[in-house]
Design a protein around this motif. Structure first.
Motif, mmCIF file in Angstrom:
data_model
loop_
_atom_site.group_PDB
_atom_site.id
_atom_site.type_symbol
_atom_site.label_atom_id
_atom_site.label_comp_id
_atom_site.label_asym_id
_atom_site.label_seq_id
_atom_site.Cartn_x
_atom_site.Cartn_y
_atom_site.Cartn_z
ATOM 1 N N ARG A 11 0.485 -1.613 0.234
ATOM 2 C CA ARG A 11 0.061 -0.502 -0.156
ATOM 3 C C ARG A 11 0.781 1.515 -0.008
ATOM 4 N N LEU A 12 1.783 1.035 0.775
ATOM 5 C CA LEU A 12 2.677 2.845 1.231
ATOM 6 C C LEU A 12 3.616 2.809 0.069
ATOM 7 N N VAL A 13 4.342 1.505 -0.803
ATOM 8 C CA VAL A 13 5.470 1.839 -1.703
ATOM 9 C C VAL A 13 5.416 2.734 -2.540
ATOM 10 N N ILE A 14 3.533 3.036 -3.009
ATOM 11 C CA ILE A 14 3.623 4.466 -4.301
ATOM 12 C C ILE A 14 4.294 5.602 -3.591
ATOM 13 N N SER A 15 4.009 5.655 -2.291
ATOM 14 C CA SER A 15 4.071 7.198 -1.521
ATOM 15 C C SER A 15 6.408 7.548 -1.732
ATOM 16 N N ILE A 16 6.876 6.594 -1.897
ATOM 17 C CA ILE A 16 8.385 6.953 -1.902
ATOM 18 C C ILE A 16 8.605 7.018 -3.396
ATOM 19 N N LEU A 17 7.667 6.789 -4.305
ATOM 20 C CA LEU A 17 7.319 7.027 -5.663
ATOM 21 C C LEU A 17 7.566 7.945 -6.257
ATOM 22 N N ILE A 18 6.373 8.272 -6.142
ATOM 23 C CA ILE A 18 5.897 9.391 -5.899
ATOM 24 C C ILE A 18 6.617 10.564 -7.397
ATOM 25 N N GLU A 19 7.648 10.710 -7.106
ATOM 26 C CA GLU A 19 8.839 12.254 -7.407
ATOM 27 C C GLU A 19 8.739 11.022 -9.192
ATOM 28 N N PRO A 20 9.060 10.049 -8.697
ATOM 29 C CA PRO A 20 9.311 9.845 -10.805
ATOM 30 C C PRO A 20 8.266 9.156 -10.849
ATOM 31 N N ILE A 21 7.102 8.672 -10.800
ATOM 32 C CA ILE A 21 6.394 8.645 -10.886
ATOM 33 C C ILE A 21 5.631 10.182 -11.930
ATOM 34 N N LYS A 22 5.996 10.881 -11.380
ATOM 35 C CA LYS A 22 4.831 12.219 -11.458
ATOM 36 C C LYS A 22 6.338 12.534 -12.948
ATOM 37 N N LEU A 23 7.129 12.449 -12.783
ATOM 38 C CA LEU A 23 7.799 12.767 -13.879
ATOM 39 C C LEU A 23 7.674 11.911 -14.791
ATOM 40 N N ILE A 28 0.014 11.886 6.097
ATOM 41 C CA ILE A 28 1.457 12.217 6.169
ATOM 42 C C ILE A 28 2.541 11.079 5.717
ATOM 43 N N GLY A 29 1.700 9.305 5.445
ATOM 44 C CA GLY A 29 2.524 8.509 4.911
ATOM 45 C C GLY A 29 2.413 8.618 3.688
ATOM 46 N N THR A 30 1.661 9.573 2.673
ATOM 47 C CA THR A 30 2.011 9.623 1.425
ATOM 48 C C THR A 30 2.818 10.957 0.863
ATOM 49 N N TRP A 31 3.146 11.749 1.762
ATOM 50 C CA TRP A 31 3.281 12.909 1.705
ATOM 51 C C TRP A 31 4.645 13.661 2.083
ATOM 52 N N ASN A 32 5.013 12.369 3.360
ATOM 53 C CA ASN A 32 6.360 12.696 4.096
ATOM 54 C C ASN A 32 7.086 13.007 3.166
ATOM 55 N N PRO A 33 7.956 11.407 2.525
ATOM 56 C CA PRO A 33 8.813 11.044 1.517
ATOM 57 C C PRO A 33 8.852 12.728 0.895
ATOM 58 N N SER A 34 7.781 13.301 0.269
ATOM 59 C CA SER A 34 8.323 14.378 -0.764
ATOM 60 C C SER A 34 8.369 15.451 -0.035
ATOM 61 N N PHE A 35 7.762 15.351 1.215
ATOM 62 C CA PHE A 35 8.210 16.906 2.525
ATOM 63 C C PHE A 35 9.243 16.517 2.502
ATOM 64 N N LEU A 36 9.955 16.140 3.301
ATOM 65 C CA LEU A 36 11.495 15.970 2.961
ATOM 66 C C LEU A 36 12.218 16.205 1.703
ATOM 67 N N ILE A 37 12.080 16.085 0.695
ATOM 68 C CA ILE A 37 12.410 15.793 -0.713
ATOM 69 C C ILE A 37 12.241 18.151 -0.781
ATOM 70 N N ARG A 38 11.641 17.816 -1.076
ATOM 71 C CA ARG A 38 11.258 19.203 -1.575
ATOM 72 C C ARG A 38 11.676 20.421 -0.504
ATOM 73 N N SER A 39 11.462 20.332 0.883
ATOM 74 C CA SER A 39 11.277 21.041 1.901
ATOM 75 C C SER A 39 12.908 21.063 2.386
ATOM 76 N N LEU A 93 15.094 7.809 6.274
ATOM 77 C CA LEU A 93 14.728 8.253 7.630
ATOM 78 C C LEU A 93 13.131 8.305 7.801
ATOM 79 N N VAL A 94 11.798 8.333 7.208
ATOM 80 C CA VAL A 94 10.963 7.964 6.742
ATOM 81 C C VAL A 94 10.400 6.328 7.206
ATOM 82 N N GLY A 95 11.259 6.233 6.416
ATOM 83 C CA GLY A 95 10.525 4.134 6.362
ATOM 84 C C GLY A 95 11.315 3.685 7.480
#
Length: 449
Positions: A35-47, A245-256, A267-269
């Protein structure tokens, strides 16, 4: 006052019980990994597919939630009627296979379709598993047993985000889906062939009318229990925040905080997952001990935890960028220290709420009651959490840029206060329900006769 339970007494606890719990816990871990693996893959999927944060919220939230909810109650009812084991095993095999198929998606629409398949499979996992754990162990051990099972989200974060991030950065996001999904197919088969189903005393089945009660009667009995409905509301509000938070925390750490995908996943995992795992086990042990003195602690514990969680969450999201120290080459942001505390307290609602439901209903309604609870959490938690935060981020992006996600997540933390309010309202109703279903002492019954 002792905790009231369902009238069915679980069979004697043996090593078969512990083995079944172990396998259920492993399956639930893979449930959350997939269920959660997609959250760490958001950025390459968006790209690759050129999609927005709102579309990502649809992919990881709304679509998943709708189909999970549609199939949750039917699978729960099926598990109450034919047994937990076959439903759990086949569900595990199905969602794992669908996770693997996500790795061959060639378009956003195809990926969305396969994620819907994951949702349908996972709809048959959680509720029957909670019901099975409740049948494997007596009430005085139930919160501890549930805490072992409910380590799934925490350990799923460790492996799904940590391992998924490493695989994606090394071999690509498609390989991550394939590798993460494959073990679940084998685990489902092993569970089906090796685990013994718990035996429930015949009087509990027949007296409760398990085979004769139609689904309308079951739903009416569930919805006419105020304590249950308030616990469902509390769990739903907590889930909105949890899935966000499960979905967006990795992206938050990447962006901010300027981390890479692999660094954010580690770090999140690992850090957050370990903190949540320890908290889950502690919560189960402490809840059993406190409930033995006063059953109200089943809800008092999550109330206290939710109130403590809010300032920790706000500190994590609003703390400015800055590195506290390095672990080798891995930079650890200062805000991350608050994140560990946030992860530790934010999970303390889960075990007590599932445990409370197991004390409110008899075995022939338990999987269905749990299904309603999980369905509500999924429909609004998975459905609304990611897309609300994604939508807020998109809305604030013109003025805040990459920092928009920071403030969208900070605003959602306040939902834990509403969770605490629902549990506080449920507390007196929960006490009354337990008192109403607790059989009178034998000497009192004789005196009345």
């Amino acid at each position: 006052m002792a905790v009231s339970t369902s009238p069915a007494a679980p069979h004697r606890v043996t090593w078969h019980s512990h083995y079944a719990l172990f396998m259920l816990a492993v399956i639930y871990i893979f449930n959350y990994i997939d269920r959660l693996v997609i959250s760490i893959l958001i950025e390459p999927i968006k790209l690759e597919f050129g999609i927005s944060d709102t579309q990502i919220g649809l992919l990881s939230g709304v679509a998943f939630a709708i189909f999970y909810t549609l199939f949750g109650f039917p699978f729960g009812r099926l598990a109450d009627r034919i047994g937990r084991k076959p439903v759990i095993a086949l569900a595990c095999i199905a969602w794992s296979a669908m996770t693997m198929l996500c790795g061959i998606a060639t378009s956003f629409a195809m990926l969305l379709l396969f994620r819907i398949g994951v949702a349908v499979g996972e709809a048959g996992g959680t509720a029957p598993s909670v019901a099975m754990v409740s049948e494997l162990y007596p009430p005085e051990q139930r919160s501890r047993a549930l805490s072992v099972f409910l380590m799934g989200p925490s350990l799923g974060a460790v492996f799904g985000l940590g391992l998924g991030g490493w695989i994606a950065e090394t071999y690509g996001w498609r390989t991550a889906f394939l590798v993460i999904g494959a073990p679940g197919v084998l685990i489902g088969l092993i569970f089906l062939l090796t685990v013994r189903s718990p035996r429930i005393a015949a009087p509990a089945r027949s007296a409760a009318g398990a085979q004769d009660e139609n689904w309308r009667s079951t739903l009416r009995a569930l919805f006419e229990t105020p304590a249950f409905m308030l616990v469902v509301a509390a769990g739903t509000l907590a889930a909105v925040m949890g899935y966000a938070i499960g979905t967006w925390n990795p992206s938050f750490l990447i962006r901010s905080h300027g981390l890479t995908m692999q660094q954010a996943g580690l770090l999140v995992g690992i850090g957050g997952g370990v903190a949540s795992t320890i908290a889950t086990l502690m919560c189960g042990a402490i809840t059993d001990r406190m409930v033995a003195k006063d059953p109200g602690w089943q809800l008092i514990i999550p109330i206290i935890a939710c109130v403590i969680t809010v300032p920790l969450g706000l500190a994590f999201y609003l703390w400015p960028a800055g590195v506290a120290f390095h672990i080798g080459s891995l930079p650890v942001p200062e805000a991350y220290l608050f994140y560990l505390g946030f992860c530790f307290t934010a999970i303390w609602w889960s075990v007590p709420c599932f445990g409370a439901i197991s004390h409110l209903f008899p075995p022939h309604r338990l999987a269905q009651a749990t299904a309603i609870f999980v369905m509500a959490m999924t429909l609004l938690g998975v459905g609304l959490g990611p897309i609300i935060v994604g939508g807020l981020s998109d809305l604030m992006n013109p003025s805040l840029g990459q920092e928009a996600l920071r403030y969208a997540l900070a605003a959602s933390v306040l939902l834990y206060l509403l969770t605490a309010a629902c549990l506080l309202a449920a507390l007196p109703r929960y006490r009354r329900k337990l008192q109403a279903t607790t059989p009178p002492p034998a000497n009192a019954a004789v005196a009345r006769a």
